[in-house]
Scaffold this motif. Structure first.
Motif, mmCIF file in Angstrom:
data_model
loop_
_atom_site.group_PDB
_atom_site.id
_atom_site.type_symbol
_atom_site.label_atom_id
_atom_site.label_comp_id
_atom_site.label_asym_id
_atom_site.label_seq_id
_atom_site.Cartn_x
_atom_site.Cartn_y
_atom_site.Cartn_z
ATOM 1 N N ALA A 207 0.766 -1.274 -0.038
ATOM 2 C CA ALA A 207 0.104 -0.112 -0.002
ATOM 3 C C ALA A 207 0.844 1.234 -0.047
ATOM 4 O O ALA A 207 0.593 2.265 -0.689
ATOM 5 N N LEU A 212 -0.247 5.578 -1.838
ATOM 6 C CA LEU A 212 -1.774 5.639 -1.239
ATOM 7 C C LEU A 212 -1.525 6.874 0.022
ATOM 8 O O LEU A 212 -0.359 6.786 0.574
ATOM 9 N N PRO A 213 -2.378 7.719 0.060
ATOM 10 C CA PRO A 213 -2.304 8.712 1.160
ATOM 11 C C PRO A 213 -2.269 8.118 2.352
ATOM 12 O O PRO A 213 -3.006 6.837 2.736
ATOM 13 N N ARG A 214 -1.568 8.567 3.396
ATOM 14 C CA ARG A 214 -1.376 7.812 4.601
ATOM 15 C C ARG A 214 -2.704 7.510 5.434
ATOM 16 O O ARG A 214 -2.931 6.594 6.074
ATOM 17 N N ARG A 215 -3.723 8.463 5.320
ATOM 18 C CA ARG A 215 -4.906 8.283 5.950
ATOM 19 C C ARG A 215 -5.832 7.183 5.423
ATOM 20 O O ARG A 215 -6.393 6.425 5.993
ATOM 21 N N ARG A 216 -5.741 7.039 4.199
ATOM 22 C CA ARG A 216 -6.269 5.902 3.413
ATOM 23 C C ARG A 216 -5.741 4.458 3.663
ATOM 24 O O ARG A 216 -6.206 3.401 4.058
ATOM 25 N N ILE A 217 -4.273 4.665 3.912
ATOM 26 C CA ILE A 217 -3.696 3.340 4.359
ATOM 27 C C ILE A 217 -4.115 2.830 5.479
ATOM 28 O O ILE A 217 -4.278 1.589 6.023
ATOM 29 N N VAL A 219 -6.995 3.678 7.594
ATOM 30 C CA VAL A 219 -8.198 3.469 7.623
ATOM 31 C C VAL A 219 -8.410 2.219 6.778
ATOM 32 O O VAL A 219 -9.272 1.257 7.229
ATOM 33 N N ARG A 220 -8.049 1.964 5.609
ATOM 34 C CA ARG A 220 -8.390 0.792 4.613
ATOM 35 C C ARG A 220 -7.470 -0.436 5.067
ATOM 36 O O ARG A 220 -8.061 -1.638 4.753
ATOM 37 N N HIS A 221 -6.360 -0.211 5.126
ATOM 38 C CA HIS A 221 -5.493 -1.555 5.101
ATOM 39 C C HIS A 221 -4.857 -1.690 6.706
ATOM 40 O O HIS A 221 -4.759 -2.874 6.772
#
Lengths: 305, 433
Positions: A207, A212-217, A219-221
């Motif tokens: 990821a 990917l943006p840190r926030r998305r990493i 929350v999603r991963h």
């Protein structure tokens, strides 16, 4: 999946039956009976009472009658609070206990996940040390100590909150916090270690390398994996919240069912104790099942076949 | 009866309602646990046992304003007994219509100054003035809050959620006398806290042992140093607070403590207990801080005469269940109640049942008690009771310890609150200042 649920429901029903049976006989083994007090009851009165509540019949007959009534949703009369049935008492107290438990669980999750995430993303930092120190303190001090102090400080001395009762939402603020604190700390610790470990999972590297943006990493991963231990903790946590509410309801004078548990046992109010046990064990069994099902929904690696 | 009595729904309340209520109380089908409170009525025990029809109960109403009670034997304390809820009327017209649901909020009817407005178990009981009561109360609405413990009631009083608190933790007495002096109300409670010996079990079948254990106890230290709650030392089994009754104090009460200890040691030695062979006792008591402190102090007093006492505590049900079964050596017990000596002295009658925990028996005492129970004159009855007590005091079946006190917090805004021995405070006599 369906087969799994059916199997689990079968086990739950069996456990429930065992709990009901054990508690039924155990409360009757305790010395003294529901109608004993310091006073003397003449034999005529004793006989009338025994007959009215079916206590004159053999224990096994009482048990069968209880099970048959239970199957029809009848929890029987309270032996002590003669103006209400156990069903009435439980149905009036339950909404208060459920509201308290749900709010405390929500608060514990909110605080615990936030604190755990903040600490877990920077393990070894000063922030981590402070947050985990506070959490350890929270776990170490039980509600039976925290709750009375909260009443003294915020109700008696500062008069910010009422000292007891359940007349408004305002009355639930202190008890919710008192009940949630130890669980928020446990959740924070679990989240922290899980987050700290999961940061090095291979898919996290992927990821990050995808840019990917840190926030998305996070929350999603990261979170879906990191939350699994927290999820398995929710089963015991709900059981703990229920028993914890016995203490908190006493201290904050909340008319929930937790108080009936203690009162019922002290008064040898057999049916009332049974009623509360049935609600508690039912809640715990159902919640554990829901937690297990939630695994599959959140973690794509888990399947029930 | 007053001619202007009405139920809160406007239905007249007549003597027939009382006849119905007393019959209902003693009907075996009602299974009232306090049915025996009216066993002095003619045929009451037989009706309650189901061996006589309900109609044979000694109660009748020759006209709507006259209630006649026929007694099985003289009972001079009848009027006081009728003050208990077992003497209250229940609404026949509502019970006949609603059956067991007559106590539900929607069906509730009262004959008192207030009637039920709302009732949430554990949360509150709300009452408002009954429009059909002959004398409207000054306070129109009342809310009772059942609190789970004294601390909780004390907190809610301090945060101004309560105007009256029925109690507070005994440890707070110093703070309260300083900060809430104008709200503090303490009064004596007609009661007897005592130790009972199991006279069936050696060595407590030996009166010398019982006397020694009694001699070693200093009641004044228990009340003034240990409890400090306003409780008063007791030296007789029938409380000294009883009116028109001469109670019989323990024979050693005026001896100095040194002499009592020396005599106690002597008696124990005569019974075979010396420092080489000390008497070992298990003292049973109720769990709870107050009982624990009292019983610890007692075991300390016994230590001074060379007795090794071990404490054993249990919750109320377990404690009294064990006592009734005679499963104890020495035990703490308490009795609260009416303003007559036989309420207390009856506990030592050999035919009273298992509430005579120690299974004490003295035939002279039994005879005198029987004689008293058949006496109609209050004065004669009390003097026979007093001579019965004078007999039993030398047998040491019990050690009287103290009479309790009740502690209330009453907001200074309230007037009309008067201390009384029965600790009854009817809201209809209260008012805002």
């Amino acid at each position: 999946m369906r087969k799994y649920i059916a199997k689990r429901l079968g086990y739950a029903a069996l456990t429930f039956f065992c709990v009901v049976t054990v508690v039924f006989f155990m409360v009757r083994l305790a010395p003294g009976g529901p109608f004993d007090s310091m006073r003397r009851l003449p034999p005529e009165v004793e006989a009338n009472l025994q007959a009215a509540y079916g206590l004159d019949k053999p224990l096994i007959v009482q048990y069968a009658t209880y099970l048959s009534n239970l199957a029809h949703g009848d929890l029987g009369p309270s032996f002590k609070q003669k103006d209400f049935t156990v069903g009435e008492l439980v149905s009036r107290g339950l909404p208060i206990s459920v509201a308290l438990g749900a709010m405390a669980l929500a608060l514990a999750l909110a605080i615990g996940l936030a604190v755990g995430l903040a600490a877990g993303l920077t393990p070894g930092s000063l922030l981590d040390a402070v947050l985990m120190g506070l959490s350890n303190l929270n776990i170490a001090i039980p509600a039976i100590v925290v709750a009375p102090i909260m009443v003294l400080v915020f109700a008696v001395f500062l008069s910010w909150f009422p000292a007891g009762g359940a007349d408004s939402a305002w009355h639930f603020v202190l008890p919710t916090i008192a009940l949630a604190l130890p669980y928020s700390a446990a959740i924070a610790r679990l989240t922290r270690s899980s987050v700290a470990e999961s940061r090095f999972e291979p898919h996290m590297a992927t990821a990050v390398s995808k840019g990917l943006p840190r926030r998305r990493i996070v929350v999603r991963h990261l979170m879906p994996i990191a939350i699994i231990p927290v999820l398995s903790y929710l089963g015991p946590a709900v059981a703990g919240l229920l028993t914890g509410s016995v203490v908190v309801e006493q201290v904050f004078d909340l008319p929930g069912i937790g108080r009936y548990f203690v009162q019922g046992a002290m008064n040898r109010d057999y049916t009332l104790v049974m009623g509360v046990v049935i609600v508690y064990s039912g809640a715990i069994l159902i919640f554990n099942l829901l937690v297990d099902l939630a695994y599959a929904a959140i973690d794509p690696r888990i399947r029930f076949d | 009866m007053r001619p202007d009595l009405k139920w809160s729904d406007g239905t007249p309340l007549t003597a027939d309602d009382f006849v119905y209520s007393f019959r209902r109380l003693l009907d075996p089908g009602t299974a009232a646990s306090l049915a025996y409170f009216l066993y002095m009525l003619d045929n009451a025990a037989e009706v309650n046992a189901g061996t006589l029809p309900i109609e044979s109960l000694g109660v009748s109403a020759p006209d709507p304003a006259t209630l006649v009670l026929r007694l099985a034997r003289p009972y001079p304390y009848l009027l006081e007994r009728l003050l208990y809820p077992t003497g209250y009327p229940v609404p026949k017209h509502v019970i006949e219509r609603h059956g067991d649901a007559w106590v539900k909020l929607d069906n509730w009817v009262s004959n008192g100054a207030y009637t039920l407005e709302d009732w949430q178990p554990q949360a509150h009981v709300s009452m408002r003035a009954n429009p059909h009561f002959y004398e409207p109360p000054a306070i129109a609405k009342v809310r009772y809050l059942p609190v789970p413990n004294e601390q909780s009631g004390y907190n809610r009083f301090r945060s101004n959620e309560l105007d009256v608190a029925a109690g507070f933790p005994s440890g707070e007495i110093a703070t309260i006398s300083r900060d809430y002096a104008s709200a503090l109300r303490t009064s004596d409670l007609l009661s007897m806290m005592y130790l009972v010996f199991n006279v069936q079990k050696p060595p407590f079948d030996d009166v010398r042992v019982r006397q020694a254990l009694s001699l070693a106890i200093d009641q004044e230290i228990l009340t003034d140093k240990v409890l400090r709650s306003g409780a008063k030392p007791a030296y007789s089994f029938a409380p000294a607070l009883l009116s028109d009754y001469d109670s019989n104090k323990l024979p050693h009460v005026d001896l100095p403590m040194d002499e009592r200890i020396a005599t106690a040691r002597q008696l124990l030695a005569q019974a075979g207990f010396t420092s080489d062979n000390p008497l070992k006792v298990t003292l049973r008591h109720l769990s709870g801080l107050e009982a624990k402190r009292v019983n610890l102090a007692i075991s300390g007093m016994w230590k001074r005469v060379g007795i090794n006492a071990q404490l054993h505590q249990a919750d109320l049900k377990t404690h009294f269940s064990d006592l009734r079964q005679g499963d104890f050596q020495v035990a703490w017990a308490g009795w609260v109640g009416e303003s007559n000596a036989e309420h207390y002295l009856g506990l030592l009658q050999s035919d009273i049942g298992n509430v005579n925990y120690g299974r004490f028996k003295n035939t002279v005492y039994d005879k005198l008690m029987q004689q008293a129970l058949n006496e109609a004159s209050f004065e004669v009855r009390n003097s026979i009771l007093s001579s019965a007590e004078a007999v039993v005091v030398h047998d040491y079946p019990v050690v009287p310890l103290y009479t309790s006190s009740v502690r209330r917090l009453v907001s200074p805004k309230i007037s009309g609150w008067h201390e009384n021995l029965r600790d009854m405070h009817q809201v209809r006599y209260l008012d805002w200042k």
